[in-house]
Design an enzyme around this catalytic site. Structure first.
Site, short mmCIF file in Angstrom:
data_model
loop_
_atom_site.label_atom_id
_atom_site.label_comp_id
_atom_site.label_asym_id
_atom_site.label_seq_id
_atom_site.Cartn_x
_atom_site.Cartn_y
_atom_site.Cartn_z
N LYS A 170 11.19 -2.02 0.09
CA LYS A 170 10.18 -1.14 -0.85
C LYS A 170 9.29 -0.22 -0.03
CE LYS A 170 7.26 -0.02 -3.26
NZ LYS A 170 6.41 1.39 -3.09
N GLU A 245 -0.32 -8.38 5.93
CA GLU A 245 -1.21 -7.90 6.72
C GLU A 245 -1.79 -6.95 5.93
OE1 GLU A 245 -1.02 -8.47 9.75
OE2 GLU A 245 0.80 -9.55 9.92
N CYS A 279 -5.08 0.49 10.31
CA CYS A 279 -5.97 -0.69 9.74
C CYS A 279 -6.69 -1.28 10.69
CB CYS A 279 -4.82 -1.71 9.16
SG CYS A 279 -3.37 -1.92 10.23
N GLU A 377 -13.64 -0.84 4.08
CA GLU A 377 -12.46 0.31 4.83
C GLU A 377 -12.33 1.49 4.04
OE1 GLU A 377 -8.01 -1.08 4.71
OE2 GLU A 377 -8.37 -0.75 6.89
P1 NDP Z 1 -1.31 -0.25 -1.02
O1 NDP Z 1 -1.76 -1.89 -0.90
O2 NDP Z 1 -1.59 0.45 -2.24
O3 NDP Z 1 0.40 -0.20 -1.03
C1 NDP Z 1 1.28 -0.67 -0.07
C2 NDP Z 1 2.64 -1.21 -0.54
O4 NDP Z 1 2.55 -1.66 -1.64
C3 NDP Z 1 3.15 0.66 -1.05
O5 NDP Z 1 4.54 0.33 -0.94
C4 NDP Z 1 2.70 0.16 -2.58
O6 NDP Z 1 3.73 1.08 -3.57
C5 NDP Z 1 2.96 -1.35 -2.67
N1 NDP Z 1 2.38 -1.88 -4.02
C6 NDP Z 1 1.31 -1.24 -4.85
N2 NDP Z 1 1.16 -2.06 -5.84
C7 NDP Z 1 1.91 -3.09 -5.71
C8 NDP Z 1 2.03 -4.26 -6.61
N3 NDP Z 1 1.29 -4.75 -7.64
N4 NDP Z 1 2.95 -4.91 -6.15
C9 NDP Z 1 3.71 -4.92 -5.13
N5 NDP Z 1 3.64 -3.88 -4.33
C10 NDP Z 1 2.79 -3.02 -4.71
O7 NDP Z 1 -1.84 0.13 0.32
P2 NDP Z 1 -1.87 1.70 0.82
O8 NDP Z 1 -0.37 1.98 0.85
O9 NDP Z 1 -2.54 2.46 0.02
O10 NDP Z 1 -2.37 1.73 2.35
C11 NDP Z 1 -3.64 1.68 2.45
C12 NDP Z 1 -4.23 0.22 2.82
O11 NDP Z 1 -3.43 -0.59 3.22
C13 NDP Z 1 -5.58 0.02 3.38
O12 NDP Z 1 -6.31 -0.83 2.59
C14 NDP Z 1 -4.95 -0.45 4.72
O13 NDP Z 1 -5.97 -1.16 5.51
C15 NDP Z 1 -4.00 -1.19 4.32
N6 NDP Z 1 -3.30 -1.54 5.66
C16 NDP Z 1 -3.25 -2.51 6.48
C17 NDP Z 1 -2.23 -2.48 7.52
C18 NDP Z 1 -2.20 -3.80 8.31
O14 NDP Z 1 -1.32 -3.97 8.99
N7 NDP Z 1 -3.18 -4.82 8.19
C19 NDP Z 1 -1.44 -1.41 7.90
C20 NDP Z 1 -1.60 -0.51 6.90
C21 NDP Z 1 -2.25 -0.56 5.83
P3 NDP Z 1 3.29 2.44 -3.84
O15 NDP Z 1 4.05 3.40 -3.02
O16 NDP Z 1 3.70 2.59 -5.36
O17 NDP Z 1 1.91 2.72 -3.56
#
Ligand code: NDP
Length: 474
Positions: A170, A245, A279, A377
């Site tokens: 996804k 992660e 991140c 963050e």
């Molecule tokens: P999100 O957590 O909003 O989204 C990540 C993914 O999860 C997207 O594909 C999103 O879909 C999906 N998602 C959203 N809601 C749900 C749900 N209820 N159930 C399952 N999946 C869901 O993060 P962002 O994409 O906005 O990324 C930014 C954040 O992620 C920051 O806080 C960053 O630190 C963290 N991050 C951490 C990393 C790591 O390796 N530790 C790496 C990269 C980012 P949709 O496309 O609809 O939003």
């Protein structure tokens, strides 16, 4: 204009069960750059059923078969690498050099590493009268964010394929193009039908359907803490494994014996890389208090040297990914000003000359560790410099965070760097730079619970079985 309205299920491109499209916006121009489909739980059901059927055979495939498959994917990936980079540039705004460079290199690196690890991986070992087997966990839901699209997908897909799992990806709504091309790469490389499936759409619909699904064995998620918590709750009823992660607020400690100007410059430029949307970025720069004036000067110069502009050009920094991300970052900058942090450079609004596109000024504050800008963050090009009095104070500040993803230590005395690294409560620490695809990556505390990259990434996708009472054959 890109038109990606079909999903990849059971080895074919298929229309969504219920048509529902959404525009994708180019963050550099604010213009529509293409269309994707938003799926429904019925699409997820079809993808999970295909993955379950495929697992019956792919889960039994030999290491040789999986190596051949990964090598075929590698050839296709190399062939389409520039295309992937251009898609990344368009979807999330990384400058061309970065998008076609480090972004795609990360995906290629995880693929090469999966091949290397698989060649020698011990799926079975004998301990006394027990055979310990590592077996693929089954059908995996992979949910990824937009910030490093190829890194985040490839670090999951290739170890999962190497382990013998089948999967449903996804991708993020904000960065759907590179995932679509990656699906084409996997198809053209001959991945058997149903082994890899992809459904685009909203996280709250597709991600949640995967997390709750009775027939999904594990979820591997990268993204925000808030969504990670929701996924764990959604997955709880089916007791599936959840690898998380999440975010970070990593400290970069510059020790007194380090070349201060050079390290502050590279920490500052590093924070601005990928528009601060990393991140593990060193977003808290910890420096000796007595040398704060030198630090202010070096940081201001380094941030001032970061060129910002259209990612098609020769720039160091493009826009941030979306209007909503831009607004969140502006709110954090306002918050920093309101809580009394000293603004060294940058600040509110777009950089001069850029009035369209989600561009943020490279921003540096001097603050304290209790400020909101030091605790949350920001996920944008905003660095907070925090002075420390001595090494114990630096370690205390670094560890005083809800997160524990990354850490950086710069110093000439490597034994001192080693001692400090041991005291930091984070999953990865970079001493004077360095990079290693085999180094496990993941978080302590609220930064998550999984370990990706290299051999550790394989264990995420494996079950451990003990067969007791079978001594080694004589
Ligand atoms: P999100 O957590 O909003 O989204 C990540 C993914 O999860 C997207 O594909 C999103 O879909 C999906 N998602 C959203 N809601 C749900 C749900 N209820 N159930 C399952 N999946 C869901 O993060 P962002 O994409 O906005 O990324 C930014 C954040 O992620 C920051 O806080 C960053 O630190 C963290 N991050 C951490 C990393 C790591 O390796 N530790 C790496 C990269 C980012 P949709 O496309 O609809 O939003």
């Amino acid at each position: 204009m890109r038109n990606y309205t079909q999903f990849y299920i059971d080895g074919r491109w298929v229309d969504p069960v219920t048509p529902n499209t959404a525009d994708v916006i180019n963050p550099a121009t604010e213009e529509v750059s293409g269309t994707i489909s938003l799926g429904s739980p019925a699409d997820v059901d079809a993808a999970v059923a295909a993955a379950r059927r495929a697992f019956a055979t792919y889960g039994e495939s030999s290491v040789k078969e999986r190596l051949d498959l990964l090598e075929a994917i590698q050839a296709e990936y190399l062939r389409r690498e520039t295309e992937l980079g251009e898609a990344i540039m368009e979807e999330m705004g990384a400058p061309r050099g970065l998008a076609c460079g480090f972004h795609t290199l990360l995906g290629k690196g995880h693929l090469g590493t999966a091949i290397e690890v698989l060649r020698d991986f011990k799926f079975e070992e004998q301990r006394g009268v027990t055979v310990i087997r590592k077996e693929p966990i089954g059908v995996c839901g992979l949910i990824t964010p937009w910030n490093w699209p190829m890194n985040q997908t490839c670090v999951k897909i290739f170890p999962a394929l190497a382990a013998g799992c089948t999967m449903i990806l996804k991708p993020p709504q904000l960065a759907p193009y590179s995932a679509q091309i990656l699906a084409e790469i996997l198809h053209d490389a001959g991945v058997p039908a149903g082994v890899f499936n992809m459904v685009q759409g909203q996280g709250s619909v597709i991600g949640a359907a995967l997390s709750k699904h009775e027939d999904v064995d594990m979820i591997s998620f990268t993204g925000s803490e808030q969504v990670g918590v929701q996924i764990q709750k959604d997955a709880a009823d089916t007791v599936k494994r959840v690898g998380l992660e999440l975010g970070g607020k990593s400290a970069w400690i510059v020790l007194d014996d380090a070349s201060l100007a050079a390290n502050v410059a590279s920490a500052t430029a590093g924070m601005m890389g990928n528009s601060g949307q990393t991140c593990s970025a060193g977003s808290r720069l910890l420096v000796p208090a007595a040398r704060l004036d030198e630090v202010r000067k070096a940081a201001a110069e380094a941030a001032g040297g970061v060129t910002v502009g259209n990612p098609q050009g020769e720039v160091a920094m493009g826009p941030v990914v979306s209007k909503s991300q831009y607004n969140i970052i502006q709110q954090y900058i306002e918050q920093g000003l309101a809580e009394g942090a000293e603004l060294i450079t940058g600040g509110l609004g777009r950089p001069d000359g850029l009035d369209k596109g989600w561009y943020v000024k490279p921003t540096v504050f001097v603050g304290t560790n209790d400020m909101v800008i030091s605790r949350e963050e920001i996920f944008g090009p905003v660095l907070v410099i925090i002075p420390y009095t001595d090494v114990d104070d630096a370690v205390r500040i670094a560890n005083d965070s809800n997160f524990g993803l990354g850490g950086y230590v710069s110093g000439e005395d490597l034994e001192a760097c080693r001692a400090i690294s041991r005291r930091l409560r984070t999953g990865a620490i970079w001493v004077n730079g360095g990079f290693d695809f085999h180094a496990p990556f993941g978080g302590y505390k609220r930064s998550g619970n999984g370990r990706e990259w290299g051999e550790h990434g394989f264990h995420e996708y494996l079950e451990v079985k003990s067969i007791i009472g079978l001594p080694a054959p004589a």
